[in-house]
Design an enzyme around this catalytic site. Structure first.
Site, mmCIF file in Angstrom:
data_model
loop_
_atom_site.group_PDB
_atom_site.id
_atom_site.type_symbol
_atom_site.label_atom_id
_atom_site.label_comp_id
_atom_site.label_asym_id
_atom_site.label_seq_id
_atom_site.Cartn_x
_atom_site.Cartn_y
_atom_site.Cartn_z
ATOM 1 N N CYS A 226 71.609 44.097 71.353
ATOM 2 C CA CYS A 226 72.478 45.221 71.737
ATOM 3 C C CYS A 226 73.123 45.845 70.507
ATOM 4 O O CYS A 226 74.115 45.329 69.990
ATOM 5 C CB CYS A 226 73.542 44.747 72.718
ATOM 6 S SG CYS A 226 74.646 46.064 73.250
ATOM 7 N N CYS B 243 76.694 47.025 71.035
ATOM 8 C CA CYS B 243 77.685 45.940 71.015
ATOM 9 C C CYS B 243 77.936 45.449 69.587
ATOM 10 O O CYS B 243 79.077 45.244 69.185
ATOM 11 C CB CYS B 243 77.209 44.737 71.823
ATOM 12 S SG CYS B 243 76.395 45.140 73.370
ATOM 13 N N ASP B 244 76.877 45.213 68.837
ATOM 14 C CA ASP B 244 77.009 44.492 67.565
ATOM 15 C C ASP B 244 76.752 45.338 66.318
ATOM 16 O O ASP B 244 77.103 44.931 65.214
ATOM 17 C CB ASP B 244 75.999 43.325 67.537
ATOM 18 C CG ASP B 244 76.221 42.354 68.681
ATOM 19 O OD1 ASP B 244 77.389 42.191 69.076
ATOM 20 O OD2 ASP B 244 75.245 41.770 69.170
#
Ligand code: NAP
Length: 320
Positions: A143, A146-147
């Protein structure tokens, strides 16, 4: 089977499940959460249990670890006397009322309302090095949203694996942070929509490596490179990268629902009415990634968990 009938059974323990529990418990529905028995690819707490830092969940100005965040969600739900069982729900019968659910421990549970919040699993390549470096926060992730903004990835050459819309989106997102983004695709033609292809192909920071699969992720503590295999010639090569995002699709955890509620062609739960979480079965609601193949964020999952609990409460108040 006991005569006890639950008001609200919540299946799943990610942001959607725990938020449904918090709302359900505070509405005196005395919810019970089946948080999942745990397996190699899925553990109670869901996908955030595999996420090192969560920096886009509002309210945590300095970010919070994925595991820590899910433990806080659970603690908050339990503060209001949510009951938690570490089992899967493996079978359902929604044709009878109260509904009947069977746990992986072989127990039958009867429920007036059910919130399905079993999430989705990111698909992984299953090659050596991948799982180890994903779990240790060593630069492998499924992701980018997300990261990808973590300092770790800034100014590095980043690989994105896949040829669909997700891969194009992740590659474009990573151009904000990476020095170069390499899209690794197993064919010489993309699956992504034309508009996403055009955007990615037009980016000066994105380079396409066609007809390649990842054979191994290299690096001890952190990723140092990947070994590629040419899908046409079989030839192998190594390239140095500072991160790898796997974007080859997701699988919703809906196998146990097949034939019992309406699912979309891609397996996600179908919700008949916009801005409502009720499924085609009155009294059964779905929240989070199990019904969301579009946003897939912790905060949107939590929001729909709240919606599902409020709808369950209203359903019960109207004699459901
Ligand atoms: P997808 O469309 O199924 O694409 C998956 C890609 O990964 C394909 O290119 C596939 O290759 C590749 N792949 C699958 N397994 C692989 C493996 N084991 N090794 C190497 N490559 C592998 O999945 P998605 O991109 O996640 O999209 C899912 C749905 O969400 C789509 O309907 C998409 O349009 C939608 N979506 C839309 C947007 C947007 O509009 N902004 C963003 C994200 C997702 P092949 O092509 O060779 O099969």
């Amino acid at each position: 089977m006991s005569d006890h009938i639950e008001n609200l059974v919540i299946v799943g323990s990610g942001p959607a499940g725990w938020t449904a529990a918090i709302y359900g418990a505070r509405a005196n529905l005395n919810p019970i959460v089946y948080e999942g028995a745990g397996s190699r690819t899925m553990i109670p707490g869901g996908q955030l249990m595999f996420t090192t830092d969560v920096e886009n969940y509002p309210g945590f100005a300095d970010g919070i670890g994925g595991i820590e965040m899910m433990l806080e969600f659970k603690k908050q739900a339990m503060r209001f006397d949510t009951r938690v069982v570490t089992d899967d729900i493996v079978e359902v019968d929604f044709s009878i009322r109260p509904f009947l659910l069977r746990t992986s421990g072989g127990e039958d549970v009867r429920a007036r309302t059910v919130v399905i919040a079993t999430g989705a699993n990111a698909r992984w390549l299953g090659v050596p090095g991948e799982e180890r470096l994903a779990q240790s926060g060593g630069g492998v992730s499924a992701c980018a949203v997300c990261d990808g903004a973590l300092p770790f990835f800034r100014g590095r050459v980043i690989a994105v694996v896949g040829g669909g819309d997700s891969a194009m989106e992740e590659a474009l997102y990573m151009t904000k942070f990476a020095s170069e983004v390499l899209v690794i695709h197993r064919r010489d033609e993309l699956r992504a929509s034309q508009i996403m292809q055009d955007r990615a192909l037009a980016s000066e920071k994105i380079r396409f490596l066609w007809n390649k699969t990842v054979a191994e992720v290299l690096g001890d503590e952190v990723i140092s490179g990947i070994r590629l295999r040419d899908t046409v010639t079989g030839e192998e090569s190594e390239i140095a990268v500072g991160g790898m995002f796997v974007a080859i699709g997701h699988d919703p955890n809906t196998a146990f629902l097949r034939g019992h509620i309406d699912l979309k062609e891609n397996g996600y739960v179908r919700l008949p009415t916009a801005w409502r979480t009720e499924t085609n079965v009155p009294g059964v609601f779905a929240a989070g990634d199990v019904m969301d193949d579009y946003y897939r964020q912790a905060v949107s999952a939590a929001g729909t968990g709240c919606m599902a609990a409020l709808e369950a409460e209203r359903f019960l108040a109207h004699g459901g």
